[in-house]
Design an enzyme around this catalytic site. Structure first.
Site, PDB file in Angstrom:
ATOM      1  N   ARG A 241      -9.647  13.751  13.979  1.00 16.97           N
ATOM      2  CA  ARG A 241      -9.830  12.584  14.847  1.00 16.97           C
ATOM      3  C   ARG A 241      -9.724  13.016  16.305  1.00 16.97           C
ATOM      4  O   ARG A 241      -8.629  13.017  16.883  1.00 16.97           O
ATOM      5  CB  ARG A 241      -8.776  11.522  14.540  1.00 16.97           C
ATOM      6  CG  ARG A 241      -8.795  11.039  13.099  1.00 16.97           C
ATOM      7  CD  ARG A 241      -7.693  10.013  12.848  1.00 16.97           C
ATOM      8  NE  ARG A 241      -7.630   9.633  11.445  1.00 16.97           N
ATOM      9  CZ  ARG A 241      -6.731   8.791  10.937  1.00 16.97           C
ATOM     10  NH1 ARG A 241      -5.827   8.242  11.726  1.00 16.97           N
ATOM     11  NH2 ARG A 241      -6.743   8.497   9.645  1.00 16.97           N
TER      12      ARG A 241
ATOM     13  N   LYS B  43      -7.229   2.945  -3.709  1.00 18.23           N
ATOM     14  CA  LYS B  43      -7.988   2.693  -2.470  1.00 18.23           C
ATOM     15  C   LYS B  43      -8.633   3.995  -1.980  1.00 18.23           C
ATOM     16  O   LYS B  43      -7.988   5.048  -1.971  1.00 18.23           O
ATOM     17  CB  LYS B  43      -7.040   2.144  -1.397  1.00 18.23           C
ATOM     18  CG  LYS B  43      -7.700   1.864  -0.051  1.00 18.23           C
ATOM     19  CD  LYS B  43      -6.743   1.087   0.864  1.00 18.23           C
ATOM     20  CE  LYS B  43      -7.378   0.686   2.188  1.00 18.23           C
ATOM     21  NZ  LYS B  43      -7.305   1.711   3.217  1.00 18.23           N
TER      22      LYS B  43
ATOM     23  N   THR C  34      -3.384   4.625  -1.825  1.00 19.42           N
ATOM     24  CA  THR C  34      -4.482   5.135  -0.986  1.00 19.42           C
ATOM     25  C   THR C  34      -4.677   6.626  -1.259  1.00 19.42           C
ATOM     26  O   THR C  34      -3.749   7.423  -1.133  1.00 19.42           O
ATOM     27  CB  THR C  34      -4.168   4.890   0.502  1.00 19.42           C
ATOM     28  OG1 THR C  34      -4.038   3.474   0.692  1.00 19.42           O
ATOM     29  CG2 THR C  34      -5.286   5.414   1.388  1.00 19.42           C
TER      30      THR C  34
ATOM     31  N   GLN D 268       0.862  -1.196   0.000  1.00 16.15           N
ATOM     32  CA  GLN D 268       0.000   0.000   0.000  1.00 16.15           C
ATOM     33  C   GLN D 268       0.886   1.230   0.000  1.00 16.15           C
ATOM     34  O   GLN D 268       1.746   1.389   0.875  1.00 16.15           O
ATOM     35  CB  GLN D 268      -0.907  -0.006   1.238  1.00 16.15           C
ATOM     36  CG  GLN D 268      -1.769   1.240   1.385  1.00 16.15           C
ATOM     37  CD  GLN D 268      -1.121   2.309   2.238  1.00 16.15           C
ATOM     38  OE1 GLN D 268      -0.404   2.008   3.191  1.00 16.15           O
ATOM     39  NE2 GLN D 268      -1.334   3.572   1.879  1.00 16.15           N
TER      40      GLN D 268
ATOM     41  N   TYR E 194       1.307   5.290   0.218  1.00 13.40           N
ATOM     42  CA  TYR E 194       0.897   6.684   0.387  1.00 13.40           C
ATOM     43  C   TYR E 194       1.842   7.486  -0.480  1.00 13.40           C
ATOM     44  O   TYR E 194       3.036   7.577  -0.156  1.00 13.40           O
ATOM     45  CB  TYR E 194       1.033   7.111   1.850  1.00 13.40           C
ATOM     46  CG  TYR E 194      -0.158   6.740   2.702  1.00 13.40           C
ATOM     47  CD1 TYR E 194      -1.432   7.105   2.316  1.00 13.40           C
ATOM     48  CD2 TYR E 194      -0.006   6.047   3.891  1.00 13.40           C
ATOM     49  CE1 TYR E 194      -2.540   6.778   3.084  1.00 13.40           C
ATOM     50  CE2 TYR E 194      -1.109   5.717   4.667  1.00 13.40           C
ATOM     51  CZ  TYR E 194      -2.365   6.083   4.251  1.00 13.40           C
ATOM     52  OH  TYR E 194      -3.455   5.761   5.011  1.00 13.40           O
TER      53      TYR E 194
HETATM   54  C1  LIG Z   1      -5.014   1.911  13.008  1.00 11.13           C
HETATM   55  C2  LIG Z   1      -5.301   1.964  11.541  1.00 11.13           C
HETATM   56  C3  LIG Z   1      -4.290   2.337  10.685  1.00 11.13           C
HETATM   57  C4  LIG Z   1      -4.530   2.358   9.308  1.00 11.13           C
HETATM   58  N1  LIG Z   1      -3.503   2.629   8.460  1.00 11.13           N
HETATM   59  C5  LIG Z   1      -3.711   2.586   7.135  1.00 11.13           C
HETATM   60  C6  LIG Z   1      -2.629   2.745   6.247  1.00 11.13           C
HETATM   61  O1  LIG Z   1      -1.484   2.878   6.645  1.00 11.13           O
HETATM   62  N2  LIG Z   1      -2.917   2.740   4.919  1.00 11.13           N
HETATM   63  C7  LIG Z   1      -4.198   2.582   4.427  1.00 11.13           C
HETATM   64  O2  LIG Z   1      -4.412   2.607   3.222  1.00 11.13           O
HETATM   65  N3  LIG Z   1      -5.221   2.388   5.272  1.00 11.13           N
HETATM   66  C8  LIG Z   1      -5.012   2.374   6.601  1.00 11.13           C
HETATM   67  N4  LIG Z   1      -6.050   2.138   7.448  1.00 11.13           N
HETATM   68  C9  LIG Z   1      -7.380   1.865   6.900  1.00 11.13           C
HETATM   69  C10 LIG Z   1      -7.561   0.360   6.642  1.00 11.13           C
HETATM   70  O3  LIG Z   1      -6.765  -0.058   5.569  1.00 11.13           O
HETATM   71  C11 LIG Z   1      -9.017   0.025   6.283  1.00 11.13           C
HETATM   72  O4  LIG Z   1      -9.433   0.822   5.210  1.00 11.13           O
HETATM   73  C12 LIG Z   1      -9.969   0.195   7.455  1.00 11.13           C
HETATM   74  O5  LIG Z   1      -9.372  -0.123   8.680  1.00 11.13           O
HETATM   75  C13 LIG Z   1     -11.193  -0.694   7.218  1.00 11.13           C
HETATM   76  O6  LIG Z   1     -12.138  -0.501   8.184  1.00 11.13           O
HETATM   77  P1  LIG Z   1     -12.312  -1.426   9.490  1.00 11.13           P
HETATM   78  O7  LIG Z   1     -11.237  -1.022  10.446  1.00 11.13           O
HETATM   79  O8  LIG Z   1     -13.674  -1.051   9.928  1.00 11.13           O
HETATM   80  O9  LIG Z   1     -12.176  -2.872   9.059  1.00 11.13           O
HETATM   81  C14 LIG Z   1      -5.826   2.077   8.812  1.00 11.13           C
HETATM   82  C15 LIG Z   1      -6.829   1.678   9.707  1.00 11.13           C
HETATM   83  C16 LIG Z   1      -6.576   1.604  11.048  1.00 11.13           C
HETATM   84  C17 LIG Z   1      -7.668   1.144  11.969  1.00 11.13           C
HETATM   85  C1  LIG Z   2      -0.387   7.609   9.302  1.00 11.28           C
HETATM   86  C2  LIG Z   2      -1.791   7.420   8.922  1.00 11.28           C
HETATM   87  C3  LIG Z   2      -2.081   8.168   7.682  1.00 11.28           C
HETATM   88  C4  LIG Z   2      -2.152   5.970   8.849  1.00 11.28           C
HETATM   89  C5  LIG Z   2      -3.591   5.754   8.529  1.00 11.28           C
HETATM   90  O1  LIG Z   2      -3.939   5.510   7.410  1.00 11.28           O
HETATM   91  C6  LIG Z   2      -4.620   5.851   9.544  1.00 11.28           C
HETATM   92  O2  LIG Z   2      -4.318   6.119  10.716  1.00 11.28           O
HETATM   93  O3  LIG Z   2      -5.799   5.686   9.212  1.00 11.28           O
END
Ligand SMILES: Cc1cc2nc3c(=O)[nH]c(=O)nc-3n(C[C@H](O)[C@H](O)[C@H](O)COP(=O)(O)O)c2cc1C
Ligand SMILES: CC(C)CC(=O)C(=O)O
Length: 389
Positions: free
Chosen positions: A189, A262, A180, A152, A154
Protein backbone atom coordinates in the site's frame (compact mmCIF):
# COMPACT_ATOMS: atom_id res chain seq x y z
CA UNK A 1 -35.76 -2.88 15.66
CA UNK A 2 -36.85 -0.16 13.26
CA UNK A 3 -38.93 -1.53 10.43
CA UNK A 4 -37.97 -0.86 6.87
CA UNK A 5 -40.69 1.78 6.61
CA UNK A 6 -38.15 4.15 8.18
CA UNK A 7 -36.45 4.62 4.87
CA UNK A 8 -39.47 4.53 2.63
CA UNK A 9 -39.96 7.46 0.35
CA UNK A 10 -42.21 9.59 2.57
CA UNK A 11 -39.77 9.57 5.46
CA UNK A 12 -36.95 10.31 3.09
CA UNK A 13 -38.73 13.42 1.93
CA UNK A 14 -39.41 14.37 5.56
CA UNK A 15 -35.69 13.95 5.96
CA UNK A 16 -35.12 16.68 3.43
CA UNK A 17 -36.98 19.04 5.70
CA UNK A 18 -34.84 18.35 8.71
CA UNK A 19 -34.51 14.66 9.62
CA UNK A 20 -31.54 13.94 7.45
CA UNK A 21 -28.55 16.03 8.52
CA UNK A 22 -27.48 18.41 5.76
CA UNK A 23 -28.48 17.35 2.27
CA UNK A 24 -28.30 13.98 0.51
CA UNK A 25 -24.74 13.49 -0.54
CA UNK A 26 -23.42 11.83 -3.65
CA UNK A 27 -20.41 9.65 -2.94
CA UNK A 28 -17.94 11.99 -4.64
CA UNK A 29 -18.92 14.80 -2.32
CA UNK A 30 -18.74 12.55 0.73
CA UNK A 31 -15.24 11.54 -0.30
CA UNK A 32 -14.16 15.16 -0.85
CA UNK A 33 -15.47 16.20 2.54
CA UNK A 34 -13.83 13.23 4.24
CA UNK A 35 -10.48 14.12 2.72
CA UNK A 36 -10.84 17.67 4.02
CA UNK A 37 -11.84 16.45 7.51
CA UNK A 38 -9.39 13.65 8.17
CA UNK A 39 -5.76 13.95 9.28
CA UNK A 40 -3.58 13.05 6.26
CA UNK A 41 -2.25 9.77 7.67
CA UNK A 42 -5.76 8.55 8.47
CA UNK A 43 -7.10 9.66 5.09
CA UNK A 44 -4.25 7.85 3.29
CA UNK A 45 -4.84 4.72 5.28
CA UNK A 46 -8.59 4.59 4.74
CA UNK A 47 -8.76 5.87 1.15
CA UNK A 48 -5.70 4.03 -0.07
CA UNK A 49 -5.46 0.65 -1.68
CA UNK A 50 -2.91 -1.75 -3.09
CA UNK A 51 -0.38 -0.66 -5.71
CA UNK A 52 -1.60 2.04 -8.08
CA UNK A 53 -5.14 1.28 -6.93
CA UNK A 54 -6.40 0.05 -10.29
CA UNK A 55 -8.25 -2.85 -8.72
CA UNK A 56 -9.73 -0.58 -6.08
CA UNK A 57 -10.98 1.78 -8.80
CA UNK A 58 -12.15 -1.11 -10.98
CA UNK A 59 -14.26 -2.36 -8.05
CA UNK A 60 -16.26 0.84 -8.36
CA UNK A 61 -16.47 1.12 -12.16
CA UNK A 62 -17.48 -2.56 -12.44
CA UNK A 63 -20.96 -1.47 -11.35
CA UNK A 64 -21.22 0.79 -14.43
CA UNK A 65 -21.16 -2.24 -16.69
CA UNK A 66 -24.56 -3.37 -15.43
CA UNK A 67 -27.88 -1.56 -15.76
CA UNK A 68 -31.21 -2.32 -14.10
CA UNK A 69 -34.07 -2.79 -16.56
CA UNK A 70 -36.79 -0.26 -15.66
CA UNK A 71 -40.32 -1.66 -15.51
CA UNK A 72 -43.62 0.24 -15.40
CA UNK A 73 -47.00 -0.42 -13.77
CA UNK A 74 -45.33 -3.18 -11.79
CA UNK A 75 -47.09 -2.72 -8.45
CA UNK A 76 -44.11 -1.41 -6.52
CA UNK A 77 -45.97 1.15 -4.39
CA UNK A 78 -44.85 -0.81 -1.32
CA UNK A 79 -41.40 -2.29 -1.27
CA UNK A 80 -39.98 -5.09 0.85
CA UNK A 81 -36.27 -4.57 1.42
CA UNK A 82 -35.88 -7.33 3.98
CA UNK A 83 -33.56 -10.29 3.76
CA UNK A 84 -32.97 -13.39 5.82
CA UNK A 85 -29.63 -14.53 7.13
CA UNK A 86 -29.01 -17.34 9.60
CA UNK A 87 -32.48 -17.18 11.06
CA UNK A 88 -32.56 -13.39 11.40
CA UNK A 89 -34.95 -11.34 9.30
CA UNK A 90 -33.04 -8.14 8.61
CA UNK A 91 -34.99 -5.01 7.67
CA UNK A 92 -32.71 -4.30 4.71
CA UNK A 93 -29.91 -6.11 2.88
CA UNK A 94 -27.31 -3.49 3.91
CA UNK A 95 -24.49 -4.26 6.35
CA UNK A 96 -21.53 -2.37 7.78
CA UNK A 97 -18.31 -4.12 6.74
CA UNK A 98 -15.55 -4.59 9.31
CA UNK A 99 -13.21 -1.60 9.31
CA UNK A 100 -10.16 -1.62 11.62
CA UNK A 101 -9.49 2.01 12.68
CA UNK A 102 -13.17 2.92 12.32
CA UNK A 103 -12.67 4.06 15.91
CA UNK A 104 -10.30 6.79 14.79
CA UNK A 105 -12.67 7.92 12.04
CA UNK A 106 -14.81 9.37 14.82
CA UNK A 107 -12.62 12.46 14.77
CA UNK A 108 -14.21 14.09 17.81
CA UNK A 109 -13.73 11.33 20.33
CA UNK A 110 -12.03 8.35 18.72
CA UNK A 111 -14.88 6.06 19.78
CA UNK A 112 -15.94 5.08 16.28
CA UNK A 113 -16.45 1.39 17.06
CA UNK A 114 -19.03 2.27 19.70
CA UNK A 115 -20.60 4.97 17.52
CA UNK A 116 -20.88 2.55 14.59
CA UNK A 117 -22.63 0.07 16.86
CA UNK A 118 -25.05 2.80 17.95
CA UNK A 119 -25.84 3.61 14.33
CA UNK A 120 -26.39 -0.11 13.70
CA UNK A 121 -28.80 -0.13 16.65
CA UNK A 122 -30.64 2.95 15.36
CA UNK A 123 -30.99 1.80 11.76
CA UNK A 124 -31.24 -1.99 12.09
CA UNK A 125 -28.25 -2.31 9.74
CA UNK A 126 -25.99 -5.02 11.19
CA UNK A 127 -22.40 -4.23 12.07
CA UNK A 128 -19.52 -6.58 11.46
CA UNK A 129 -17.09 -5.68 14.22
CA UNK A 130 -13.41 -5.86 13.28
CA UNK A 131 -10.79 -7.67 15.33
CA UNK A 132 -8.84 -4.41 15.05
CA UNK A 133 -10.75 -1.95 17.21
CA UNK A 134 -10.23 0.87 19.66
CA UNK A 135 -12.72 -0.59 22.11
CA UNK A 136 -13.02 -4.23 23.15
CA UNK A 137 -15.62 -6.33 21.35
CA UNK A 138 -17.68 -6.73 24.54
CA UNK A 139 -18.23 -2.97 24.80
CA UNK A 140 -19.06 -2.71 21.10
CA UNK A 141 -21.61 -5.53 21.42
CA UNK A 142 -23.37 -3.78 24.29
CA UNK A 143 -24.19 -0.83 22.00
CA UNK A 144 -25.89 -2.96 19.35
CA UNK A 145 -29.28 -3.28 21.02
CA UNK A 146 -31.48 -5.68 19.09
CA UNK A 147 -29.53 -5.31 15.85
CA UNK A 148 -27.38 -8.35 15.09
CA UNK A 149 -23.63 -7.96 15.21
CA UNK A 150 -21.09 -10.30 13.66
CA UNK A 151 -17.50 -10.60 14.80
CA UNK A 152 -14.78 -10.47 12.14
CA UNK A 153 -11.83 -12.61 13.07
CA UNK A 154 -8.27 -12.23 11.88
CA UNK A 155 -7.00 -15.64 13.00
CA UNK A 156 -3.61 -14.99 14.60
CA UNK A 157 -0.82 -17.53 14.35
CA UNK A 158 -1.55 -18.58 17.94
CA UNK A 159 -4.35 -21.12 18.11
CA UNK A 160 -5.10 -20.59 21.78
CA UNK A 161 -5.52 -16.86 21.17
CA UNK A 162 -7.76 -17.55 18.17
CA UNK A 163 -9.95 -19.74 20.34
CA UNK A 164 -10.05 -17.14 23.07
CA UNK A 165 -11.21 -14.43 20.62
CA UNK A 166 -13.98 -16.72 19.34
CA UNK A 167 -15.12 -17.63 22.87
CA UNK A 168 -15.28 -13.94 23.79
CA UNK A 169 -17.29 -13.13 20.65
CA UNK A 170 -19.78 -15.87 21.54
CA UNK A 171 -20.06 -14.69 25.13
CA UNK A 172 -20.51 -11.07 24.01
CA UNK A 173 -23.52 -12.06 21.92
CA UNK A 174 -22.24 -11.80 18.35
CA UNK A 175 -24.38 -13.94 16.11
CA UNK A 176 -21.84 -14.99 13.46
CA UNK A 177 -18.07 -15.23 12.99
CA UNK A 178 -16.51 -13.89 9.79
CA UNK A 179 -12.99 -15.17 9.20
CA UNK A 180 -11.05 -12.86 6.87
CA UNK A 181 -8.68 -14.82 4.67
CA UNK A 182 -7.39 -12.23 2.19
CA UNK A 183 -5.25 -10.41 4.75
CA UNK A 184 -2.99 -13.08 6.17
CA UNK A 185 -0.33 -10.45 5.56
CA UNK A 186 -0.72 -6.77 4.70
CA UNK A 187 -0.84 -5.61 1.08
CA UNK A 188 1.58 -3.34 -0.81
CA UNK A 189 0.00 0.00 0.00
CA UNK A 190 2.18 2.83 -1.26
CA UNK A 191 0.13 5.62 0.34
CA UNK A 192 0.70 4.03 3.72
CA UNK A 193 4.25 2.99 3.17
CA UNK A 194 5.21 6.48 1.99
CA UNK A 195 3.73 8.45 4.85
CA UNK A 196 3.86 5.72 7.46
CA UNK A 197 0.15 6.05 8.14
CA UNK A 198 -0.65 2.58 9.34
CA UNK A 199 2.31 2.07 11.68
CA UNK A 200 1.17 5.15 13.61
CA UNK A 201 -2.42 4.02 13.70
CA UNK A 202 -2.20 0.34 14.47
CA UNK A 203 -1.15 0.71 18.11
CA UNK A 204 -4.48 2.39 18.74
CA UNK A 205 -6.70 -0.40 17.49
CA UNK A 206 -5.44 -3.39 19.45
CA UNK A 207 -8.01 -3.34 22.27
CA UNK A 208 -9.23 -6.85 21.50
CA UNK A 209 -5.72 -8.18 21.88
CA UNK A 210 -4.65 -6.10 24.86
CA UNK A 211 -7.79 -7.14 26.76
CA UNK A 212 -7.38 -10.81 25.94
CA UNK A 213 -6.20 -13.13 28.74
CA UNK A 214 -4.31 -15.41 26.37
CA UNK A 215 -2.60 -12.49 24.62
CA UNK A 216 -1.67 -11.00 27.98
CA UNK A 217 -0.29 -14.31 29.18
CA UNK A 218 2.26 -14.18 26.33
CA UNK A 219 3.77 -10.88 27.53
CA UNK A 220 6.48 -10.25 30.08
CA UNK A 221 4.68 -7.05 31.19
CA UNK A 222 1.02 -6.03 30.74
CA UNK A 223 0.27 -3.77 27.72
CA UNK A 224 -0.53 -0.86 30.07
CA UNK A 225 3.06 -0.99 31.36
CA UNK A 226 4.86 -1.75 28.13
CA UNK A 227 2.65 -0.95 25.13
CA UNK A 228 5.58 -1.05 22.74
CA UNK A 229 6.44 -4.65 23.59
CA UNK A 230 2.74 -5.60 23.43
CA UNK A 231 2.41 -3.98 19.99
CA UNK A 232 5.60 -5.78 18.92
CA UNK A 233 4.11 -9.08 20.03
CA UNK A 234 0.93 -8.32 18.10
CA UNK A 235 3.02 -7.70 14.97
CA UNK A 236 4.55 -11.17 15.43
CA UNK A 237 1.26 -13.02 15.79
CA UNK A 238 -1.05 -11.08 13.44
CA UNK A 239 0.12 -12.59 10.14
CA UNK A 240 -0.81 -16.18 9.50
CA UNK A 241 0.41 -17.02 6.04
CA UNK A 242 0.70 -20.70 6.76
CA UNK A 243 -3.03 -21.11 7.23
CA UNK A 244 -4.44 -23.52 4.61
CA UNK A 245 -7.63 -25.41 3.86
CA UNK A 246 -6.28 -28.10 6.21
CA UNK A 247 -6.94 -25.69 9.09
CA UNK A 248 -10.55 -25.16 8.15
CA UNK A 249 -11.92 -28.15 10.04
CA UNK A 250 -10.28 -26.74 13.16
CA UNK A 251 -11.71 -23.25 12.52
CA UNK A 252 -15.13 -24.81 11.93
CA UNK A 253 -14.87 -26.77 15.16
CA UNK A 254 -14.27 -23.59 17.18
CA UNK A 255 -17.87 -22.46 17.15
CA UNK A 256 -21.41 -23.51 16.49
CA UNK A 257 -22.24 -19.95 15.45
CA UNK A 258 -22.70 -19.37 11.72
CA UNK A 259 -19.22 -19.18 10.17
CA UNK A 260 -18.43 -17.13 7.06
CA UNK A 261 -15.20 -16.91 5.09
CA UNK A 262 -14.39 -13.39 3.86
CA UNK A 263 -12.21 -12.69 0.85
CA UNK A 264 -13.59 -15.38 -1.43
CA UNK A 265 -13.48 -14.45 -5.13
CA UNK A 266 -12.87 -17.80 -6.81
CA UNK A 267 -15.68 -20.29 -7.44
CA UNK A 268 -13.33 -23.16 -6.54
CA UNK A 269 -12.70 -21.58 -3.15
CA UNK A 270 -16.42 -20.97 -2.67
CA UNK A 271 -17.10 -24.65 -3.38
CA UNK A 272 -14.34 -25.72 -1.01
CA UNK A 273 -15.69 -23.40 1.67
CA UNK A 274 -19.15 -24.93 1.34
CA UNK A 275 -17.70 -28.45 1.39
CA UNK A 276 -15.89 -27.52 4.60
CA UNK A 277 -19.18 -26.77 6.32
CA UNK A 278 -19.24 -22.97 6.40
CA UNK A 279 -22.59 -21.23 6.68
CA UNK A 280 -21.83 -18.25 4.49
CA UNK A 281 -19.42 -17.09 1.80
CA UNK A 282 -18.28 -13.45 1.86
CA UNK A 283 -17.27 -12.39 -1.63
CA UNK A 284 -14.84 -9.46 -1.35
CA UNK A 285 -11.40 -8.36 -2.45
CA UNK A 286 -11.01 -6.21 0.65
CA UNK A 287 -11.96 -3.08 -1.27
CA UNK A 288 -8.83 -3.43 -3.42
CA UNK A 289 -6.58 -2.84 -0.41
CA UNK A 290 -4.76 -6.14 -0.51
CA UNK A 291 -3.74 -7.15 -4.05
CA UNK A 292 -3.62 -4.93 -7.10
CA UNK A 293 -4.08 -6.29 -10.60
CA UNK A 294 -6.92 -8.61 -9.69
CA UNK A 295 -10.49 -8.82 -10.85
CA UNK A 296 -13.10 -6.35 -9.63
CA UNK A 297 -14.98 -8.14 -6.87
CA UNK A 298 -18.34 -7.63 -8.62
CA UNK A 299 -17.08 -9.58 -11.64
CA UNK A 300 -16.40 -12.54 -9.34
CA UNK A 301 -19.78 -12.46 -7.63
CA UNK A 302 -21.97 -14.46 -10.07
CA UNK A 303 -19.58 -17.43 -10.21
CA UNK A 304 -19.14 -17.39 -6.44
CA UNK A 305 -22.92 -17.37 -6.00
CA UNK A 306 -23.31 -20.30 -8.40
CA UNK A 307 -20.61 -22.26 -6.63
CA UNK A 308 -22.05 -21.54 -3.18
CA UNK A 309 -25.43 -22.99 -4.15
CA UNK A 310 -27.85 -22.71 -1.23
CA UNK A 311 -25.22 -21.15 1.03
CA UNK A 312 -25.80 -17.37 1.27
CA UNK A 313 -23.27 -14.96 -0.16
CA UNK A 314 -22.48 -11.59 1.37
CA UNK A 315 -20.77 -9.06 -0.90
CA UNK A 316 -18.61 -5.96 -0.52
CA UNK A 317 -16.01 -3.94 -2.44
CA UNK A 318 -16.87 -0.83 -4.41
CA UNK A 319 -20.49 -0.33 -3.29
CA UNK A 320 -21.16 3.40 -3.36
CA UNK A 321 -24.89 3.90 -3.99
CA UNK A 322 -28.38 2.43 -3.75
CA UNK A 323 -28.28 1.18 -7.34
CA UNK A 324 -24.95 -0.55 -6.60
CA UNK A 325 -26.65 -2.49 -3.81
CA UNK A 326 -29.45 -3.48 -6.21
CA UNK A 327 -26.95 -4.74 -8.79
CA UNK A 328 -25.05 -6.86 -6.27
CA UNK A 329 -28.34 -8.34 -5.02
CA UNK A 330 -29.47 -9.08 -8.57
CA UNK A 331 -26.16 -10.86 -9.18
CA UNK A 332 -26.99 -13.11 -6.25
CA UNK A 333 -25.75 -11.53 -3.01
CA UNK A 334 -28.02 -12.03 0.01
CA UNK A 335 -26.60 -8.96 1.76
CA UNK A 336 -24.28 -6.15 0.70
CA UNK A 337 -21.79 -4.27 2.89
CA UNK A 338 -20.04 -0.89 2.74
CA UNK A 339 -16.54 -0.12 4.02
CA UNK A 340 -15.14 3.29 3.07
CA UNK A 341 -18.51 5.09 2.75
CA UNK A 342 -19.21 4.31 6.41
CA UNK A 343 -15.76 5.45 7.52
CA UNK A 344 -16.17 8.71 5.58
CA UNK A 345 -19.63 9.36 7.02
CA UNK A 346 -18.22 9.01 10.50
CA UNK A 347 -15.29 11.29 9.69
CA UNK A 348 -17.48 13.97 8.18
CA UNK A 349 -20.22 14.07 10.79
CA UNK A 350 -19.67 11.59 13.62
CA UNK A 351 -22.73 9.55 14.53
CA UNK A 352 -25.08 11.80 12.53
CA UNK A 353 -22.74 11.60 9.53
CA UNK A 354 -22.64 7.81 9.49
CA UNK A 355 -26.38 7.58 10.03
CA UNK A 356 -26.84 10.05 7.18
CA UNK A 357 -24.76 7.88 4.83
CA UNK A 358 -26.75 4.77 5.78
CA UNK A 359 -30.14 6.45 5.46
CA UNK A 360 -29.28 8.15 2.16
CA UNK A 361 -28.09 4.85 0.72
CA UNK A 362 -31.23 3.05 1.83
CA UNK A 363 -33.49 5.87 0.63
CA UNK A 364 -31.81 5.84 -2.79
CA UNK A 365 -32.10 2.06 -2.92
CA UNK A 366 -35.80 2.21 -2.07
CA UNK A 367 -36.53 5.09 -4.43
CA UNK A 368 -34.78 3.34 -7.31
CA UNK A 369 -36.87 0.21 -6.73
CA UNK A 370 -40.04 2.34 -6.60
CA UNK A 371 -39.26 4.08 -9.88
CA UNK A 372 -37.97 1.02 -11.72
CA UNK A 373 -40.88 -1.15 -10.60
CA UNK A 374 -39.33 -3.73 -8.26
CA UNK A 375 -41.36 -4.53 -5.15
CA UNK A 376 -38.85 -6.77 -3.41
CA UNK A 377 -35.07 -6.86 -3.14
CA UNK A 378 -35.19 -10.60 -2.44
CA UNK A 379 -36.91 -11.22 -5.79
CA UNK A 380 -34.21 -9.46 -7.86
CA UNK A 381 -32.50 -11.76 -10.36
CA UNK A 382 -29.73 -11.53 -12.94
CA UNK A 383 -32.45 -11.29 -15.56
CA UNK A 384 -33.31 -7.83 -14.20
CA UNK A 385 -29.90 -6.56 -15.31
CA UNK A 386 -28.47 -5.97 -18.76
CA UNK A 387 -24.84 -5.32 -19.67
CA UNK A 388 -24.21 -1.66 -20.50
CA UNK A 389 -22.63 -1.45 -23.94
C1 LIG B 1 -9.74 1.45 6.60
C2 LIG B 1 -10.20 0.05 6.34
C3 LIG B 1 -9.95 -0.92 7.29
C4 LIG B 1 -10.41 -2.22 7.08
N1 LIG B 1 -10.25 -3.15 8.06
C5 LIG B 1 -10.74 -4.38 7.89
C6 LIG B 1 -10.69 -5.31 8.95
O1 LIG B 1 -10.25 -5.01 10.05
N2 LIG B 1 -11.16 -6.56 8.69
C7 LIG B 1 -11.68 -6.94 7.47
O2 LIG B 1 -12.07 -8.08 7.28
N3 LIG B 1 -11.77 -6.04 6.48
C8 LIG B 1 -11.33 -4.78 6.66
N4 LIG B 1 -11.45 -3.87 5.66
C9 LIG B 1 -12.10 -4.26 4.40
C10 LIG B 1 -13.62 -4.02 4.49
O3 LIG B 1 -14.22 -4.94 5.37
C11 LIG B 1 -14.29 -4.21 3.12
O4 LIG B 1 -13.96 -5.46 2.59
C12 LIG B 1 -13.92 -3.12 2.13
O5 LIG B 1 -13.74 -1.88 2.74
C13 LIG B 1 -15.04 -3.02 1.08
O6 LIG B 1 -14.71 -2.13 0.09
P1 LIG B 1 -15.19 -0.60 0.05
O7 LIG B 1 -14.33 0.14 1.02
O8 LIG B 1 -14.93 -0.26 -1.37
O9 LIG B 1 -16.65 -0.56 0.44
C14 LIG B 1 -11.04 -2.56 5.86
C15 LIG B 1 -11.30 -1.55 4.92
C16 LIG B 1 -10.91 -0.27 5.15
C17 LIG B 1 -11.23 0.79 4.13
C1 LIG C 1 -4.81 -4.02 10.27
C2 LIG C 1 -5.34 -4.27 8.92
C3 LIG C 1 -5.08 -5.67 8.54
C4 LIG C 1 -6.78 -3.87 8.82
C5 LIG C 1 -7.32 -4.06 7.44
O1 LIG C 1 -7.96 -5.03 7.16
C6 LIG C 1 -7.09 -3.09 6.39
O2 LIG C 1 -6.41 -2.07 6.62
O3 LIG C 1 -7.54 -3.32 5.26
Amino acid sequence: MPNHGDWQLGVYLDGLTGKVPEHPMAYAELERRAERSMPPELWSYVAGGAGDERTQNANVTAFDRWGLMPRVLAGAAERDLSTELFGHRLPTPLMLAPVGVIGLCDLAEGRGDLVTARVAAATGVPMIASTLSQDPMEEVARELGDTPGWFQLYPPNDRELTESLVRRAEAAGYSAIVVTLDTLTLGWRPRDLSIAGFPQLKGQCLANYFSDPVFRSRLAAPPEEDPEAATGHWAMIFGNQRLTWDDLAWLRSLTSLPLLLKGICSPEDARRAVDSGVDGVYCSNHGGRQANGGLPALDCLPEVVDAAGEVPVVFDSGVRSGPDVIKALALGARAVAIGRPAAYGLAVGGRAGLEHVVRCLLAELDLTLAIDGYASTAALTRGDLRPVR
